[in-house]
Design a protein around this motif. Structure first.
Motif, PDB file in Angstrom:
ATOM      1  N   LEU A  75       0.835  -1.203   0.000  1.00 21.70           N
ATOM      2  CA  LEU A  75       0.000   0.000   0.000  1.00 21.70           C
ATOM      3  C   LEU A  75       0.872   1.257   0.000  1.00 21.70           C
ATOM      4  N   LEU A  76       1.900   1.260   0.856  1.00 24.54           N
ATOM      5  CA  LEU A  76       2.765   2.443   0.935  1.00 24.54           C
ATOM      6  C   LEU A  76       3.493   2.690  -0.384  1.00 24.54           C
ATOM      7  N   ALA A  77       3.919   1.596  -1.019  1.00 28.21           N
ATOM      8  CA  ALA A  77       4.599   1.751  -2.323  1.00 28.21           C
ATOM      9  C   ALA A  77       3.626   2.349  -3.335  1.00 28.21           C
ATOM     10  N   ARG A  78       2.392   1.903  -3.293  1.00 26.41           N
ATOM     11  CA  ARG A  78       1.391   2.425  -4.237  1.00 26.41           C
ATOM     12  C   ARG A  78       1.086   3.907  -3.945  1.00 26.41           C
ATOM     13  N   VAL A  79       0.953   4.204  -2.664  1.00 23.05           N
ATOM     14  CA  VAL A  79       0.652   5.589  -2.272  1.00 23.05           C
ATOM     15  C   VAL A  79       1.782   6.515  -2.719  1.00 23.05           C
ATOM     16  N   LYS A  80       3.013   6.063  -2.531  1.00 25.13           N
ATOM     17  CA  LYS A  80       4.173   6.863  -2.935  1.00 25.13           C
ATOM     18  C   LYS A  80       4.165   7.091  -4.461  1.00 25.13           C
ATOM     19  N   ALA A  81       3.852   6.023  -5.191  1.00 26.39           N
ATOM     20  CA  ALA A  81       3.790   6.160  -6.657  1.00 26.39           C
ATOM     21  C   ALA A  81       2.690   7.135  -7.062  1.00 26.39           C
ATOM     22  N   ASP A  82       1.560   7.084  -6.355  1.00 31.28           N
ATOM     23  CA  ASP A  82       0.467   8.019  -6.660  1.00 31.28           C
ATOM     24  C   ASP A  82       0.893   9.457  -6.406  1.00 31.28           C
ATOM     25  N   HIS A  83       1.647   9.687  -5.332  1.00 29.41           N
ATOM     26  CA  HIS A  83       2.115  11.055  -5.051  1.00 29.41           C
ATOM     27  C   HIS A  83       3.065  11.533  -6.149  1.00 29.41           C
ATOM     28  N   GLU A  84       3.862  10.615  -6.679  1.00 26.60           N
ATOM     29  CA  GLU A  84       4.758  11.007  -7.778  1.00 26.60           C
ATOM     30  C   GLU A  84       3.952  11.406  -9.016  1.00 26.60           C
ATOM     31  N   ASP A  85       2.850  10.686  -9.247  1.00 27.01           N
ATOM     32  CA  ASP A  85       1.965  11.076 -10.363  1.00 27.01           C
ATOM     33  C   ASP A  85       1.320  12.434 -10.099  1.00 27.01           C
ATOM     34  N   ILE A  86       0.958  12.649  -8.843  1.00 23.19           N
ATOM     35  CA  ILE A  86       0.275  13.911  -8.497  1.00 23.19           C
ATOM     36  C   ILE A  86       1.195  15.108  -8.719  1.00 23.19           C
ATOM     37  N   VAL A  87       2.479  14.973  -8.363  1.00 16.83           N
ATOM     38  CA  VAL A  87       3.367  16.127  -8.559  1.00 16.83           C
ATOM     39  C   VAL A  87       3.494  16.467 -10.042  1.00 16.83           C
ATOM     40  N   GLN A  88       3.448  15.452 -10.885  1.00 17.75           N
ATOM     41  CA  GLN A  88       3.506  15.723 -12.329  1.00 17.75           C
ATOM     42  C   GLN A  88       2.241  16.448 -12.786  1.00 17.75           C
ATOM     43  N   THR A  89       1.082  15.957 -12.280  1.00 12.77           N
ATOM     44  CA  THR A  89      -0.192  16.617 -12.621  1.00 12.77           C
ATOM     45  C   THR A  89      -0.173  18.073 -12.174  1.00 12.77           C
ATOM     46  N   LEU A  90       0.316  18.300 -10.959  1.00 13.92           N
ATOM     47  CA  LEU A  90       0.343  19.671 -10.423  1.00 13.92           C
ATOM     48  C   LEU A  90       1.313  20.560 -11.208  1.00 13.92           C
ATOM     49  N   ALA A  91       2.416  19.967 -11.669  1.00 14.74           N
ATOM     50  CA  ALA A  91       3.359  20.752 -12.477  1.00 14.74           C
ATOM     51  C   ALA A  91       2.688  21.189 -13.778  1.00 14.74           C
ATOM     52  N   ASP A  92       1.949  20.277 -14.403  1.00 15.10           N
ATOM     53  CA  ASP A  92       1.236  20.629 -15.644  1.00 15.10           C
ATOM     54  C   ASP A  92       0.206  21.732 -15.380  1.00 15.10           C
ATOM     55  N   LEU A  93      -0.511  21.596 -14.266  1.00 11.47           N
ATOM     56  CA  LEU A  93      -1.539  22.597 -13.941  1.00 11.47           C
ATOM     57  C   LEU A  93      -0.900  23.956 -13.637  1.00 11.47           C
ATOM     58  N   THR A  94       0.262  23.928 -12.978  1.00 13.46           N
ATOM     59  CA  THR A  94       0.944  25.190 -12.663  1.00 13.46           C
ATOM     60  C   THR A  94       1.322  25.920 -13.951  1.00 13.46           C
ATOM     61  N   GLU A  95       1.834  25.158 -14.913  1.00 14.01           N
ATOM     62  CA  GLU A  95       2.192  25.790 -16.201  1.00 14.01           C
ATOM     63  C   GLU A  95       0.944  26.324 -16.894  1.00 14.01           C
ATOM     64  N   GLU A  96      -0.142  25.549 -16.787  1.00 13.85           N
ATOM     65  CA  GLU A  96      -1.417  25.989 -17.384  1.00 13.85           C
ATOM     66  C   GLU A  96      -1.877  27.303 -16.760  1.00 13.85           C
ATOM     67  N   ALA A  97      -1.566  27.455 -15.481  1.00 19.18           N
ATOM     68  CA  ALA A  97      -1.963  28.679 -14.767  1.00 19.18           C
ATOM     69  C   ALA A  97      -0.946  29.810 -14.968  1.00 19.18           C
ATOM     70  N   ALA A 146      -7.588   6.767   4.233  1.00 16.68           N
ATOM     71  CA  ALA A 146      -8.511   5.774   4.784  1.00 16.68           C
ATOM     72  C   ALA A 146      -7.938   4.364   4.640  1.00 16.68           C
ATOM     73  N   ALA A 147      -7.361   4.084   3.473  1.00 10.30           N
ATOM     74  CA  ALA A 147      -6.808   2.741   3.231  1.00 10.30           C
ATOM     75  C   ALA A 147      -5.654   2.446   4.187  1.00 10.30           C
ATOM     76  N   MET A 148      -4.837   3.461   4.470  1.00 15.11           N
ATOM     77  CA  MET A 148      -3.712   3.249   5.396  1.00 15.11           C
ATOM     78  C   MET A 148      -4.215   2.897   6.793  1.00 15.11           C
ATOM     79  N   VAL A 149      -5.232   3.596   7.244  1.00 14.84           N
ATOM     80  CA  VAL A 149      -5.761   3.325   8.581  1.00 14.84           C
ATOM     81  C   VAL A 149      -6.387   1.931   8.636  1.00 14.84           C
TER      82      VAL A 149
END
Lengths: 200, 277
Positions: free
Chosen positions: B98-120, B197-200
């Motif tokens: 679960l932690l490995a998956r969560v970490k991978a999801d956060h890495e995806d999120i930073v990429q999404t946020l970088a794209d959105l920042t450029e869009e803004a 929630a999944a972590m808890v």
């Protein structure tokens, strides 16, 4: 005793009494015309928001009834989950009622009938699967709806509900025994409700 | 005033003393207040030692600032997970997955946020949040490393950060000015709520499903006196500040607590800020 001099005073008294009675009657009539459970403060939603939040409110009330049905036949953790989630959905219906100024007293009967059988079961896994699908659909519905909501207060309310829909779905995934499938838990497939169709 | 002064042969009693004393003090205060040559600090008086107050920078806050701040929070969480790996051992394989998956999801999120920042129209931020790192993360990691139960503290800190990230994106899903930026933020808030929630649930099972606070009851503590974590903590997604208790107890049995709150003026990553990494 000058009886004539008392005449204007009597008229004023009559006038005040008449106005008072009329005012009270008017207030009583207004109170009677207003739904008993209407929110006691001004609506914050625009007309456009209300068109979206009204059917959502009826869906929330249907979801509440489905969970209450489930709680009647479930036991243990599943019963507590069903009871608590029923309370959550009632709170969401109330929040929409407060935003729109409309009474939270009409459920979406079609949606309820469509799902009643899946929720009226003592099989925990079957209940959890049905409820999990419903919560994910709520989350998808509100995420889409957020794009069209105009009032900041409407968006704030919906955002605060979506994240709990997601948490409820995660709990239900565990009850359904699929918590090891991380794709299902974290990125579940979800179809948003089509509000107009559901209401019709 | 002369009426207050006793005549010859009159006794001066206590009442006279109070009257004359009171008038003298009042006149002195009046004269002092009318003075125009007063100098010195005009801020309220302070008792004891406290660090000097620093005003937040006077920069504008736009969509890019919010998205850069969101990125900084994600990088902070990724940094924390990397540090906690060294502290925690003996984790259940399911939790490790679960932690490995969560970490991978956060890495995806930073990429999404970088794209959105450029869009803004902004420059993507690729560092941790300096304010959070100084005041919360580094001190918290030090305490976790020396804790009487590092695994428990690491779990509580990770859940608290996931909850904070979810709350932050929930706020930004309303505050961002463009719908094309708000919807992805809401999707991230939803994902991070599921992660928390999944972590808890992975750690506590059904006992961790629903906080008693949801039905108006108190939140229980564990045997060490630390509040238990729950998958569902409120009926509505809360954006209020939360506390996380970490580290070993002191000689009085008291552990240190950190307040976590969604970013504000003092922790925003303004467009004018230079990268810190």
């Amino acid at each position: 005793v000058d009886l004539e001099s008392a005449e204007p005073a009597t008229s004023r008294r009559s006038l005040i009494a008449t106005l008072g009675v009329a005012g009270l009657a008017g207030a009583a009539a207004l109170a009677g015309a207003r739904p008993a459970s209407a929110a006691p403060y001004s609506p914050t939603a625009t007309a456009s928001d209300t068109a979206l939040l009204d059917p959502a409110m009826r869906l929330e009330l249907a979801a509440r009834r489905l969970y209450l049905d489930a709680a009647q036949v479930l036991g243990g953790d599943a019963k507590f989950v069903a009871e608590t989630f029923a309370g959550n959905h009632m709170a969401y219906a109330d929040s929409f009622a407060a935003a729109t100024g409309n009474s939270a007293d009409a459920i979406d009967e079609a949606f309820y009938e469509e799902n009643a059988q899946a929720f009226t079961t003592s099989d925990v896994v079957a209940f959890a699967e049905a409820a999990w699908a419903m919560e994910n659909s709520f989350a998808a519905t509100y995420t889409e709806m957020s794009r069209d909501l105009e009032a900041v207060q409407s968006r704030t309310t919906v955002a605060a509900i979506v994240v709990i829909n997601a948490r409820m779905a995660t709990v239900l995934a565990d009850l359904a025994g699929v918590s090891d499938d991380l794709d299902l838990v974290l990125e579940p497939p979800a179809e948003p409700f089509t509000l107009e169709e559901v209401v019709a | 005033v002369s009426a207050l002064i006793p005549g010859p042969g009159e006794r001066i009693d206590r009442r006279h003393v109070f009257r004359i004393g009171g008038i003298s003090v009042s006149l002195a205060a009046l004269v002092a207040a009318c003075g125009d040559d007063r100098t010195g600090d005009t801020s309220p008086g302070r008792v004891g030692y406290a660090p000097p107050i620093t005003d937040p920078p006077d920069y504008s806050v736009d969509d890019a600032v919010l998205l850069r701040t969101a990125s900084s929070l994600e990088y902070t969480i990724l940094y924390v997970y990397e540090q906690l790996v060294a502290v925690v051992d003996g984790l259940d394989p399911a939790i490790q997955d679960l932690l490995a998956r969560v970490k991978a999801d956060h890495e995806d999120i930073v990429q999404t946020l970088a794209d959105l920042t450029e869009e803004a129209g902004g420059e993507p931020w690729e560092c941790t949040n300096p304010w959070m790192m100084d005041r919360v993360v580094e001190p918290a990691l030090e305490l976790i490393a020396t804790s009487d139960d590092p695994t428990r503290d690491a779990f509580n800190f990770a859940v608290a950060l996931e909850n904070l990230a979810a709350s932050t994106h929930q706020v930004y899903a309303v505050e961002l000015s463009e719908a094309d930026l708000r919807i992805p933020s809401l999707e991230i808030a939803t994902l991070e709520s599921r992660q928390a929630a999944a972590m808890v649930i992975a750690a506590r099972g059904p006992e961790g499903y629903i906080s008693p606070a949801v039905i108006g009851e108190g939140v229980p503590t564990d045997e060490a006196g630390i509040p238990e974590q729950y998958a569902i903590t409120d009926r509505f997604g809360s954006v209020a500040q939360t506390e996380v208790t970490l580290g070993p107890p002191d000689e009085n049995g008291v552990r240190e607590s950190f307040t976590l709150q969604t970013p504000a003026e003092n922790s925003y990553v303004y467009n004018e800020l230079e990268p810190t990494c």
